[in-house]
Scaffold this active site. Structure first.
Site, PDB file in Angstrom:
ATOM      1  N   TYR A  20      24.584 103.858  44.411  1.00 41.78           N
ATOM      2  CA  TYR A  20      25.438 102.670  44.369  1.00 41.78           C
ATOM      3  C   TYR A  20      25.721 102.218  45.794  1.00 41.78           C
ATOM      4  CZ  TYR A  20      29.589  99.849  43.042  1.00 41.78           C
ATOM      5  OH  TYR A  20      30.514  98.847  42.847  1.00 41.78           O
TER       6      TYR A  20
ATOM      7  N   LYS B  98      22.086 100.573  42.352  1.00 39.72           N
ATOM      8  CA  LYS B  98      22.975  99.464  42.001  1.00 39.72           C
ATOM      9  C   LYS B  98      23.304  98.765  43.309  1.00 39.72           C
ATOM     10  CE  LYS B  98      27.552  98.308  40.156  1.00 39.72           C
ATOM     11  NZ  LYS B  98      28.845  98.832  39.659  1.00 39.72           N
TER      12      LYS B  98
END
Length: 291
Positions: free
Chosen positions: A135, A164
């Site tokens: 992320y 992400k």
């Protein structure tokens, strides 16, 4: 559809007025996603106000989500931090039964170099029994994982299956997509640029607004993945005002307002986060009324 392609949602944590976990609302929220086309669920991410939850509360949330999901959708568990050894230990002792992947944020606050970020994910990839989605959210971590580092991770750490990407920079996202192997998933972490990222070769999104507008948002992403550009953009422009609204005063204050308007949850947050102002709540409520 392939796992972790399409629309995943970063679930909020519903609280009762006394600030305890509202397990009934959480269960209903999960079922709402299943019934309206969402492809996977992310549990205990930033949007869940995880920093304010005790370990017992986290275990309760995991249990409620798994029971409500009943094996319908893949589940991703948020496990991350800025102490590499601590993240490794958590992965070794955590109950990961029923989960399909880990979402792990790049280390925040202590601002590691690109080499430090690489070694962090190298260590946790060795420790994790599940695939990892990295992320990257520099607005929260104060350090940006560069496309070249993502590519290095993608090619060398086979247990890291995607990123992400939430820098909000479409140029950076496109560079990542161009560099990484075809089987490495570049997933939008920014609702507003989800569609252009998807059309550029991204694999969809881990969304906030998606849990409030699951049918429309997931239809937009599917249309983008299928190359139905006009249909996808029609949905994008219909949804776009809500994205501006829900992030205007921080996350998850906005999405909780929208979900409360829909009668799914109570509009309650834990400090230091607070409810959206009355002005913003009015805008969000009006959007829902007219959507």
């Amino acid at each position: 559809m392939e796992a972790f392609v399409g629309t995943g949602v970063a679930l909020i944590t519903p609280f009762k007025e006394d600030l305890s976990i509202d397990t009934e609302a959480l269960s209903n929220l999960v079922k709402y996603q299943i019934e309206n086309g969402i492809e996977y669920l992310v549990v205990l991410g930033t949007t869940a106000e995880s920093a304010t939850l005790t370990q017992d509360e986290k275990e309760l949330i995991k249990k409620v989500v798994k029971e409500a999901n009943a094996g319908e959708l893949p589940l991703v568990l948020g496990v991350g931090g800025n102490n590499t050894a601590g993240v490794v230990e958590e992965l070794q002792i955590a109950d990961l039964d029923g989960f399909d992947a880990i979402l792990s944020v790049s280390p925040y606050y202590n601002k590691p170099t690109q080499e430090g970020i690489y070694r962090h994910f190298e260590a946790i990839s060795k420790a994790s029994p599940l695939p990892i989605i990295l992320y990257n959210v520099p607005g929260r971590t104060s350090s940006n994982v560069l496309p070249e580092t993502i590519n290095r991770i993608a090619r060398n750490l086979k247990n890291v299956i995607g990123v992400k990407e939430a820098a909000g920079d479409i140029v950076q996202a496109m560079k990542m997509i161009s560099l990484v192997p075809d089987d490495f998933k570049v997933i939008s972490g920014d609702d507003m640029i989800t569609l252009p990222m998807t059309l550029a070769g991204g694999k969809g999104v881990i969304s906030v607004i998606g849990q409030g507008l699951p049918k429309e948002f997931s239809n937009m992403v599917r249309a983008g993945l299928e190359g139905k550009v006009s249909e996808a953009y029609q949905l994008h422009y219909k949804i776009a005002p809500s994205i501006e609204f829900i992030f205007a005063e921080g996350n998850p204050a906005g999405i909780k307002t929208l979900l409360a308007k829909k009668g799914i949850i109570s509009n309650t947050l834990r400090l230091p986060l607070v409810e959206a102002t009355e002005t913003l709540q009015s805008k969000i409520n009006s959007f829902v009324d007219n959507f």
